[in-house]
Write a protein that holds these residues in place. Structure first.
Motif, PDB file in Angstrom:
ATOM      1  N   LEU A   1       0.819  -1.203   0.000  1.00  0.00           N
ATOM      2  CA  LEU A   1       0.000   0.000   0.000  1.00  0.00           C
ATOM      3  C   LEU A   1       0.860   1.262   0.000  1.00  0.00           C
ATOM      4  CD1 LEU A   1      -2.810  -0.814   2.614  1.00  0.00           C
ATOM      5  CD2 LEU A   1      -2.843  -1.136   0.119  1.00  0.00           C
TER       6      LEU A   1
ATOM      7  N   VAL B   1      -2.595   7.718   0.466  1.00  0.00           N
ATOM      8  CA  VAL B   1      -3.616   8.299  -0.404  1.00  0.00           C
ATOM      9  C   VAL B   1      -2.966   9.340  -1.315  1.00  0.00           C
ATOM     10  CG1 VAL B   1      -5.542   7.885   1.181  1.00  0.00           C
ATOM     11  CG2 VAL B   1      -4.220  10.000   1.394  1.00  0.00           C
TER      12      VAL B   1
ATOM     13  N   SER C   1      -1.960  -1.119  -4.035  1.00  0.00           N
ATOM     14  CA  SER C   1      -3.121  -0.237  -4.010  1.00  0.00           C
ATOM     15  C   SER C   1      -2.863   0.978  -3.133  1.00  0.00           C
ATOM     16  CB  SER C   1      -4.353  -0.999  -3.521  1.00  0.00           C
ATOM     17  OG  SER C   1      -5.543  -0.277  -3.787  1.00  0.00           O
ATOM     18  N   PHE C   2      -3.922   1.804  -2.978  1.00  0.00           N
ATOM     19  CA  PHE C   2      -3.902   3.023  -2.169  1.00  0.00           C
ATOM     20  C   PHE C   2      -5.352   3.415  -1.922  1.00  0.00           C
ATOM     21  CE2 PHE C   2      -2.946   3.569  -6.630  1.00  0.00           C
ATOM     22  CZ  PHE C   2      -4.030   4.315  -7.086  1.00  0.00           C
ATOM     23  N   GLY C   3      -5.580   4.193  -0.876  1.00  0.00           N
ATOM     24  CA  GLY C   3      -6.945   4.486  -0.452  1.00  0.00           C
ATOM     25  C   GLY C   3      -7.723   5.423  -1.350  1.00  0.00           C
TER      26      GLY C   3
ATOM     27  N   GLU D   1      -9.461   6.613  -7.160  1.00  0.00           N
ATOM     28  CA  GLU D   1      -9.766   5.291  -7.691  1.00  0.00           C
ATOM     29  C   GLU D   1      -8.635   4.739  -8.553  1.00  0.00           C
ATOM     30  OE1 GLU D   1     -12.413   3.047  -7.417  1.00  0.00           O
ATOM     31  OE2 GLU D   1     -12.893   4.282  -5.691  1.00  0.00           O
TER      32      GLU D   1
ATOM     33  N   HIS E   1      -8.988   0.230  -4.328  1.00  0.00           N
ATOM     34  CA  HIS E   1      -8.948  -0.014  -2.884  1.00  0.00           C
ATOM     35  C   HIS E   1     -10.032  -0.970  -2.412  1.00  0.00           C
ATOM     36  CE1 HIS E   1     -12.404   2.598  -1.821  1.00  0.00           C
ATOM     37  NE2 HIS E   1     -11.957   3.417  -2.763  1.00  0.00           N
ATOM     38  N   HIS E   2     -11.186  -0.985  -3.100  1.00  0.00           N
ATOM     39  CA  HIS E   2     -12.252  -1.893  -2.666  1.00  0.00           C
ATOM     40  C   HIS E   2     -11.966  -3.344  -3.042  1.00  0.00           C
ATOM     41  CE1 HIS E   2     -13.592  -1.712  -6.858  1.00  0.00           C
ATOM     42  NE2 HIS E   2     -13.561  -0.388  -6.765  1.00  0.00           N
TER      43      HIS E   2
ATOM     44  N   VAL F   1      -8.901  -4.761  -2.428  1.00  0.00           N
ATOM     45  CA  VAL F   1      -7.754  -5.217  -1.644  1.00  0.00           C
ATOM     46  C   VAL F   1      -8.187  -6.303  -0.658  1.00  0.00           C
ATOM     47  CG1 VAL F   1      -6.049  -4.504   0.097  1.00  0.00           C
ATOM     48  CG2 VAL F   1      -6.521  -3.045  -1.875  1.00  0.00           C
TER      49      VAL F   1
ATOM     50  N   LEU G   1      -3.355   6.058   5.129  1.00  0.00           N
ATOM     51  CA  LEU G   1      -3.847   4.975   4.274  1.00  0.00           C
ATOM     52  C   LEU G   1      -5.320   5.157   3.930  1.00  0.00           C
ATOM     53  CD1 LEU G   1      -2.140   1.884   5.936  1.00  0.00           C
ATOM     54  CD2 LEU G   1      -1.445   3.096   3.867  1.00  0.00           C
TER      55      LEU G   1
ATOM     56  N   LEU H   1      -8.087   2.265   3.714  1.00  0.00           N
ATOM     57  CA  LEU H   1      -7.370   1.004   3.859  1.00  0.00           C
ATOM     58  C   LEU H   1      -6.603   0.913   5.180  1.00  0.00           C
ATOM     59  CD1 LEU H   1      -6.016   0.585   0.215  1.00  0.00           C
ATOM     60  CD2 LEU H   1      -7.871  -0.692   1.300  1.00  0.00           C
TER      61      LEU H   1
ATOM     62  N   ARG I   1      -6.430  -2.342   7.288  1.00  0.00           N
ATOM     63  CA  ARG I   1      -5.615  -3.499   6.900  1.00  0.00           C
ATOM     64  C   ARG I   1      -4.375  -3.632   7.776  1.00  0.00           C
ATOM     65  NH1 ARG I   1      -9.686  -2.898   4.035  1.00  0.00           N
ATOM     66  NH2 ARG I   1     -10.001  -4.010   2.050  1.00  0.00           N
TER      67      ARG I   1
END
Length: 336
Positions: A32, A35, A62-64, A67, A85-86, A88, A106, A109, A112
């Motif tokens: 991660l 953001v 990914s990242f928060g 999109e 992010h959705h 992950v 984050l 996220l 996590r």
């Protein structure tokens, strides 16, 4: 190394070899970035993720928010490792958090870091809170990409062209086009060029390319700029604000580039750009020219970062936040 937050009672620092053991021993890894990831955050995550993917691990990057990666960074993901992010994994075997000074960076996220079996933080921010179960933090490194290259070498992972492009993007942005790079980091850059990186092709979209609409936005934002020569311990403060319409309607690259224009003000040691991201919520970018520790000021405001490049997020009215910035800068330590 920096101290861990007390709320992460089991968090502890690790050396290079132990970090390598955690990385190479995992079969499923989520990496991660913070953001609104910049080239150092996302480039570092992708370079390390690519090595782990080749090692046989199941990898997600990914990242928060937002999109998708910034347009200028999308070509770095040659293996399709980035997921929204959705998507992950909720309970990663190993979570690797890169270039992120605190867990709140984050965004959605952040949970996590608690649900993962193991969380390894890899970062170069002096203000890093040492969250997670393990943290590998080196404030002497000019970029997280520097640390990732050391990790790749210790893993015996090849630094081929796709990997080198990710790392070079991180180096060129976090060192301000190598103006703040040490001789060792220049040597790293040379090694990446030997691997095939086209410096102009990587650098141009990151630092030197904007749509025509950027000029109109910049004109509007710079009209809000104010110079306060007596602030920042008498070294001078220049600040501007970007309203929500421009923040929501512009590319991330254009929004983040404003601070680089503002910081050229000769009469100001510190530049601050406030960006409206909610009705009463503002994020800020802070830069100094090397005489004042803006990381200390940002930390006092709930943020953090480097001594010469930091940021924070606050709720409130713009004028009240600027008052808090002035007070924080008045208490910030001078740098060597």
């Amino acid at each position: 190394m920096v101290a861990a937050e007390e709320s992460w009672g089991v968090s502890r620092p690790v050396a290079l070899d132990e970090a390598v053991g955690l990385l190479t021993g995992a079969h499923q890894v989520v990496l991660l970035a913070h953001v609104n990831p910049d080239a150092d955050a996302l480039g570092s995550a992708l370079a390390l993720g690519l090595a782990l993917h080749r090692h046989g691990a199941q990898v997600q990057v990914s990242f928060g928010a937002p999109e998708e990666p910034a347009e200028s960074l999308r070509d770095l993901d040659v293996a399709g490792l980035v997921v929204p992010h959705h998507g992950v994994a909720h309970v990663p075997e190993l979570l690797v958090v890169l270039d992120t000074g605190s867990v709140d960076r984050l965004g959605p996220l952040a949970d996590r870091a608690e649900t993962a079996g193991t969380t390894l933080v890899i970062d170069h921010h002096a203000s890093n809170s040492g969250f997670g179960t393990h943290y590998y933090v080196d404030p002497r490194a000019e970029a997280t990409a520097v640390m990732v290259l050391h990790l790749l070498d210790a893993m015996g992972a090849p630094v081929d062209l796709p990997t080198a492009r990710c790392l070079y993007a991180g180096l060129v942005t976090d060192t301000r086009n190598f103006r703040a790079a040490s001789p060792d980091t220049h040597a790293m850059a040379a090694r990446l060029l030997v691997a095939g990186v086209d410096a102009e092709a990587v650098t141009r979209p990151l630092l030197d390319t904007h749509p025509f609409s950027w000029l109109s936005m910049l004109s509007t934002v710079l009209a809000t700029a104010r110079l306060e020569v007596g602030e920042a311990r008498g070294l001078g403060l220049v600040h501007a604000r970007i309203g929500s319409a421009h923040v929501s309607g512009g590319r991330q690259e254009e929004i983040e580039s404003v601070i680089d224009v503002l910081r050229t003000t000769a009469e100001a040691e510190v530049a601050v750009v406030l960006k409206q991201v909610g009705e009463h919520r503002w994020t800020a970018s802070m830069r100094s020219k090397g005489r004042l520790d803006v990381a200390a000021a940002a930390s006092a405001l709930g943020g953090g970062g480097h001594r010469v490049a930091s940021g924070f997020t606050l709720d409130g009215e713009c004028t009240d936040i600027l008052d808090r910035v002035r007070h924080a800068l008045a208490d910030a330590p001078l740098l060597g």
